[in-house]
Design a protein around this motif. Structure first.
Motif, PDB file in Angstrom:
ATOM      1  N   SER A  85       0.805  -1.221   0.000  1.00  6.79           N
ATOM      2  CA  SER A  85       0.000   0.000   0.000  1.00  6.79           C
ATOM      3  C   SER A  85       0.840   1.274   0.000  1.00  6.79           C
ATOM      4  O   SER A  85       0.299   2.378   0.083  1.00  6.79           O
ATOM      5  N   ASN A  86       2.168   1.121  -0.124  1.00  5.47           N
ATOM      6  CA  ASN A  86       3.010   2.314  -0.224  1.00  5.47           C
ATOM      7  C   ASN A  86       2.816   2.978  -1.584  1.00  5.47           C
ATOM      8  O   ASN A  86       2.811   2.297  -2.607  1.00  5.47           O
ATOM      9  N   PRO A  87       2.685   4.317  -1.570  1.00  3.37           N
ATOM     10  CA  PRO A  87       2.642   5.025  -2.864  1.00  3.37           C
ATOM     11  C   PRO A  87       3.938   4.762  -3.640  1.00  3.37           C
ATOM     12  O   PRO A  87       4.954   4.436  -3.035  1.00  3.37           O
ATOM     13  N   GLU A  88       3.908   4.928  -4.909  1.00  2.00           N
ATOM     14  CA  GLU A  88       5.035   4.539  -5.762  1.00  2.00           C
ATOM     15  C   GLU A  88       6.312   5.358  -5.574  1.00  2.00           C
ATOM     16  O   GLU A  88       7.310   5.093  -6.220  1.00  2.00           O
ATOM     17  N   HIS A  89       6.319   6.349  -4.666  1.00  2.00           N
ATOM     18  CA  HIS A  89       7.535   7.166  -4.549  1.00  2.00           C
ATOM     19  C   HIS A  89       8.705   6.415  -3.928  1.00  2.00           C
ATOM     20  O   HIS A  89       9.832   6.837  -4.051  1.00  2.00           O
TER      21      HIS A  89
END
Length: 193
Positions: A85-89
């Motif tokens: 669920s981590n954003p792609e950054h």
């Protein structure tokens, strides 16, 4: 089990080297160092103890926990892992899921999704210990006022995933000193409500 803690970065993040004493396989959890110079003591420890780093694991994507990802990856070749669920950054090589088990020598590292500080927060079970990132601290809990944070979700994560563990389990948090599950059950003011 090998557990070595290094306080790194501008917020004194606990970076852990966790490994198997027999096979010398290990993982680095939360490399938040800001420079190669700051990584040197960790890399020296790995080299002096003949450790083979299999994984770089981020308990969540805040800069103070991931700043040194590329430094450790470059030095060891280990892939970077973070929750799905981590954003792609965060440039991760592999996304983790609830219940995943990472084999490190004879050690099994089991992933618990413990969101609330961030949506991608995880805790890592290993033997009779748990690495809680910024979910649970000695006498405190993680902040939930950042983007994506949720106080009810954080309390739920702690009460459903961490507090059911045996009282004797050692807690290695993302900042500050270690504690135990039992100690936090009895004395953590945020968990007495």
């Amino acid at each position: 089990m090998i557990v070595k803690c290094f306080a790194v970065g501008w917020l004194s993040t606990n970076c852990y080297v966790v490994g198997c004493e027999e096979t010398k396989e290990a993982a680095v959890i939360d490399p938040g160092m800001e420079s190669k110079a700051e990584a040197e003591p960790i890399l020296d420890y790995i080299k002096q103890n003949g450790l083979n780093i299999k994984y770089v694991i981020n308990t969540h994507g805040h800069p103070d926990h991931i700043a040194g990802n590329s430094i450790i990856k470059e030095a060891t070749g280990a892939p970077i892992l973070i929750h799905e669920s981590n954003p792609e950054h965060v440039q991760a090589d592999r996304k983790l899921h609830e219940g995943d088990i990472l084999q490190v020598g004879s050690l099994k590292l089991k992933l618990l999704h413990t969101p609330g500080h961030t949506p991608d927060g995880i805790s890592i079970l290993a033997d009779n210990t748990v690495f809680t990132g910024d979910a649970l601290f000695a006498g405190s809990i993680g902040r939930s006022d950042f983007a994506g944070g949720s106080f009810p979700q954080l309390i739920n994560s702690i009460k459903t995933k961490l507090l059911p563990l045996p009282d004797s389990f050692k807690v290695y948090p993302g900042h500050g000193p270690p504690t135990t599950i039992g100690n936090e059950k009895r004395h953590n003011p945020f968990l007495q409500r």
